[in-house]
Enzyme design. Structure first.
Site, mmCIF file in Angstrom:
data_model
loop_
_atom_site.group_PDB
_atom_site.id
_atom_site.type_symbol
_atom_site.label_atom_id
_atom_site.label_comp_id
_atom_site.label_asym_id
_atom_site.label_seq_id
_atom_site.Cartn_x
_atom_site.Cartn_y
_atom_site.Cartn_z
ATOM 1 N N ASP B 15 54.905 -90.409 58.564
ATOM 2 C CA ASP B 15 53.931 -90.736 57.680
ATOM 3 C C ASP B 15 53.768 -91.339 56.889
ATOM 4 O O ASP B 15 53.155 -92.325 57.085
ATOM 5 C CB ASP B 15 52.673 -89.821 58.279
ATOM 6 N N ARG B 85 45.921 -78.923 48.000
ATOM 7 C CA ARG B 85 45.294 -79.872 47.937
ATOM 8 C C ARG B 85 44.818 -80.555 46.795
ATOM 9 O O ARG B 85 45.076 -80.798 46.175
ATOM 10 C CB ARG B 85 44.689 -79.965 49.157
ATOM 11 N N ASP B 114 42.608 -80.537 55.615
ATOM 12 C CA ASP B 114 43.112 -81.213 54.156
ATOM 13 C C ASP B 114 42.433 -82.443 54.073
ATOM 14 O O ASP B 114 42.945 -82.565 52.205
ATOM 15 C CB ASP B 114 44.471 -81.627 54.339
ATOM 16 N N SER B 170 53.225 -79.010 63.827
ATOM 17 C CA SER B 170 53.948 -79.795 62.393
ATOM 18 C C SER B 170 53.925 -79.065 61.567
ATOM 19 O O SER B 170 53.061 -77.935 61.720
ATOM 20 C CB SER B 170 52.911 -80.894 61.962
#
Lengths: 403, 403, 403, 403
Positions: B15, B85, B114, B170
């Protein structure tokens, strides 16, 4: 002449046996009440039936509301003793009223929580009652300074003394759990001996293959449990809870060793095993979050913590506990569905869940499908949430520069 | 002419590799920022050093405050992704400021948490920043409808595509945990496959003998961990945490399968493994209750729940999170001492504890010694607590009669 | 061809008049919905009847639950606008569904709370609805940059423009309150002009003798108000509330000038007058504490604060608000009795109260009579409460010495 | 031989005068401690100086933290008596320690809160102290059944009896407030007589023109108060608070008549006047919300309620109160600025405010200027907030259909 009638919460152990005789010595008529029974029948069948009746009430009226609440005291203790006390005292008060007894008595110590739980229940349900707590009466506790004194007294009065060697700690058992404390456990550093636990197997010796269960909930309480491999299932409250105890016990589930804060302000060390309750807590947490709105959950979580403190401190029968119980029960209306879990070596693993009432929307949340959701909305959502943070930063920047 | 400079949180995956090229295509200069690194050094040694530096910061600045708080979201999730994060975004913003980049970008999806955690951190620390979130830009997400489109694009632009077969879910990994979601896991009823877990051993295959650890805490954070049998010990934050991961991973500790409520209001299913964090949570809960006053604990428990919600929702860098963190840190002043525990088959068992700062008073609580305590006081304590309950009962009685 | 039907919340003012025409220009069919009315009857009698119907609903369904909750936002604001929005939007949605309109629209600005309250209600009750908020649509807000542009547009389209000079602030009025903001009030330092208030008299000019009222409550809501001197009384919800507005207005009750935190994270300055609501808040607080158990009150206080935040933020129609409302309503079962109070020069003074459900026990609390209370119990109560404090002190002493 | 030394909290009234003599009769040496003084100086100047010293400490150490907290018990009571008790007891303990007295004593009744506040402070600061509470000792309270007995005893022992006619209620006064209770006030329906109030003027007789004040705050406490019209200002804590009392008293501010819940579980009726404290509460609420982040405010509001309960219940000196006080103090770092207000006829009206630390951003919030704000963002914000509500509605719809 009698000083009056006392209903004594009698356990059959050394302490309450001696208290029974001592109360008679003091001039009281004594009715010994053996918890969960309430009759003096001699016949085994009647006794078992009565016991079951008591146990059934305990599960439905006390354990189930605790399951709905995810009741845990100080993040770890599942309150097995704390919910048993109001259950016992409720029956005792009922007998006292029926027999016109003005007094109730119990064998709880003067440093513990149980005296409070017991007595607050009595006062709440029978405000005029008088309570005799021998372990807080100097004549009593100064006469019986140790176990030896009790044994002497028992022998003198032909009270049968349990022949089994006393464990170097005290324990309290009921359908939900066993607690261990005092004696060698009073040193918080001392490890619990391996042979202490009676309700659960040592995980080191437990089976090497898990049991897989499917638990079905309605209104936040279990209505059925099925052993997926064996196909066996249970569907009455008492059977369900007993079966979870059996499975949890077999796999060593629900052992904790904690230091907790008593209501009276002391810290005390307790070891607990709550096999079925631990499985239920995990399963209920899962189905609840699956079916309950996020914000309702947050509010209900706070009420559950409050509820746990109230139970621990002995306020099961109080206006605030009634209120909280009502609110929690209301929150459970849609807590319905099935949870699959495995039980293995002291641990419970949630495997999956389904519900006709779930707010889970697979399409909405999917990474592969857009669903009824516009990702652009998130931009605005984030930017608005940042308004405040950016202002704060700017002010700080200004302040910093000014300094 | 360039539209400006973008600092992209680059993970090395498909990605963000595509996003990198796509941003260039759109006319931006792009700085790829690989989390925990921050340099484009080629040399392995420098890279490892930088990584450790990042990891050390992550442990000290993010994991330790979470340990102090017993941070758990919705009673189960230990927030491993949520605290990573702001750690990453903080570094990214630092680079953006240094490089005079007006833009930051990331590869997070438009439905998740996120994006929020990432962007709120950026806005809080760099209020003027502009954020490019390709998965929320129609030109981007309409062009790349599936993985196939990304692979095509990668091949066309000579972007190296990971050759390993993509798992049907994922995952996100960092020092604290790995999370798994999406794909086949989106059906909340589907059990997680046995080979999903990368950080922890399957408890069915884990060692048949426990490891026993002694954890030492100061100010509510671990300062030393010792393997009691092996005598081995660690005493720097990164070493301690890594060692707990190793032991927890070896014994299959910290696996959960939950449905959680995202900030944006969806329910989502996540599977997490947090081996070291789970051991720490249990140990910290123990030493904290052992050393902290009961009523401080109650207040702090509420702040800890608030802290967990703030972290989950992305508000690590916010005035309220600063405030709560400060308060929680204050509460930890006396959280000091040693906890012994064993780790075995997916479970952590507390064995004992000791502290120079404990409010535990063995003599006071002892059933065998009176200590500085008069049991008669409990009578008054209970009776005063009952004043309210008795009044309530009387009023109810009156009401009932009147009806 | 029409783009579809829009139900517009129409106020009769300049903004929504222009929006109405603009929506038609854009190709929509527009139904103008004048809050609290819902019909296009021309006859005055029908209009008044409809208005009363709306007002009655507003009092019973929105004001009464807020009274039960002692709903106050940020310690001061009684939420008069916030509870009006879901009331209006509920009717609007009802019309939209009845008329098969896919769209609703309103004239609220893009920086305020009202857009949120309005739209969340619409989405909650009519999830598929599409919302047109012109003040957030660039074509609209870039065209109408100021009041002048609206007036021009109105004149061009023969929209009657209110001839009254526009006050240098905006206001919003309903049965419960009037709010004033914007314009010259945006400077938080500027004092509100004396002629701003429309609903309450300036206390400097209000009567020099108080009115004395007796308010009777059942289930936490007023069922009767009597003017003690005049002997006049009201006993329907709408009449009671209107009368309290009259008395409160006459004596200048319920004016506040605050800076509040909007949901979107800005601080804004608002001036409010809530005459009847302020009297009710004081009276309800009095009768509630008089009749409700202390610990129920504490829990309910927290729920009331939560309720206020939910209302303020627009979540009247949400699962959590339903839940909290249910719990608060439950708490009011015994909130019954009479409060006497006087209203004078901007202030409400509670004079006395009585209740058949009060937990107040004059004999128990009396300093002159012992009642069913043994003062010696207090000694034990205090000493047990001190156990923890004494341990804490000792530990601190030890620590201090060790240092 | 003496039984030991007692430090008696002596008020100069009939009760403590008799207790003083009675303690001597019982064989104790007695040190009479007159609160806020602490010496037995005869000279007026020294006495005044000492009094001021005590008052200064009371303002700075007790009133100021309560102002920071917006401390209000059960939504109305400003805790004037509750914060005075630990202040007095602290000094008393200091003297007891200095004089090696093992005992302290006081004249508080056995049904009230003050005994608890007094004694918990003593136990917390002097854990070994022994407390003599005559009104809980049967020999004492059975001997002195009414005021007549005390007067007889006083005359027999040449204790000067106050010649003033005793009011038919009891009162307690300090710098912060006067409380009235007992006697004819025990009937909660009885209106307080007009001549009861000593600290505030009857608003019916107070001036017909307001005073306008400007209050300046730093760290959440007032540092200066200026009478805007007169130009007069005060800037030391004691002067500021005394001046606010003067102005508040002159205008009849701060009278309340409530039924409250005592810690021991009884409801009691109290009438309070707190002129300066009421002005400060309103001013502080204003400047706090003006300068404090919204979410910090929410958390701090909860801590303030907790703080109020702790103070009311007597836990000023407790680990949890220390903790909460620390947290609240931390929250006040930016609470800085000026508030203008008018005081008139029993009411305080906020007029305006300004601050160098305000998060208020006039441009951001303006209806006339866009500022750094994109109204389109609100669309996304609202839609994301609606995700959950829409799901809930859909599920309900499904459920309804299924039923």
């Amino acid at each position: 002449m009698s000083k009056g009638t006392v209903v004594l919460a009698y356990s059959g152990g050394l302490d309450t046996s001696c208290i029974l005789v001592w109360l008679k010595e003091q001039g009281y008529d004594v009715i010994a009440f053996l918890a969960n029974i309430g009759q003096e029948e001699d016949f085994e069948a009647a006794r078992i039936k009565a016991e079951k009746l008591g146990a059934k009430k305990f599960v439905e009226d006390f354990i189930w509301p605790s399951v709905q609440a995810n009741a845990v005291y100080e993040d770890r203790y599942l309150l097995g003793t704390a919910i048993a006390r109001p259950c016992i005292a409720r029956s005792q008060v009922k007998i006292a009223r029926r027999e016109n007894a003005q007094f109730v008595s119990h064998g709880a110590t003067g440093k513990g929580n149980d005296q409070i739980r017991f007595e607050l229940t009595c006062y709440a349900l029978y405000p005029e009652v008088k309570i005799i707590a021998p372990w807080r009466i100097p004549e009593f506790y100064n006469r019986f300074l140790g176990r030896i004194d009790l044994i002497d007294y028992a022998q003198k009065h032909d009270i049968p003394v349990p022949v089994t060697k006393k464990a170097p700690w005290s324990m309290d058992a009921n359908l939900m759990h066993i607690s261990y404390e005092s004696g060698i456990l009073e040193n918080p550093k001392t490890h619990a001996p391996a042979d202490l636990y009676l309700m659960t197997k040592n995980p080191e010796d437990s089976p090497n293959t898990p049991d897989v269960l499917e638990m079905e909930f309605t209104n936040g309480v279990p209505v059925k449990v099925t052993n997926v491999k064996e196909g066996k299932s249970k569907d009455s409250p008492l059977d369900i809870f007993s079966y979870l105890n059996e499975i949890g016990g077999k796999h060593g589930v629900g052992r904790i060793d904690i230091v907790e804060n008593r209501f009276i302000g002391m810290k005390s060390r307790g070891i607990y095993e709550t096999p079925g309750g631990t499985i239920l807590l995990k399963a209920h947490l899962d189905i609840e979050t699956f079916t309950m709105d996020k914000e309702v959950r947050r509010i209900k979580q706070g009420l559950g913590i409050k509820f746990s403190e109230l139970i621990y401190n002995g306020f099961w029968y109080s206006p605030e506990c009634d209120f909280v119980r009502h609110c929690i029960n209301k929150s459970q209306e849609n807590v319905q569905g099935k949870v699959q879990l495995s039980v293995f070596k002291g641990q419970v693993y949630i495997l999956g869940r389904e519900s006709p009432k779930s707010l889970y929307n697979e399409e909405l949340v999917s990474m592969d499908v857009q669903g009824d959701y516009d990702p652009c909305d998130a931009t605005g959502f984030i930017r608005i949430n940042a308004v405040r943070l950016r202002e704060h930063h700017r002010l700080q920047g200004v302040s910093t520069i000014k300094k």
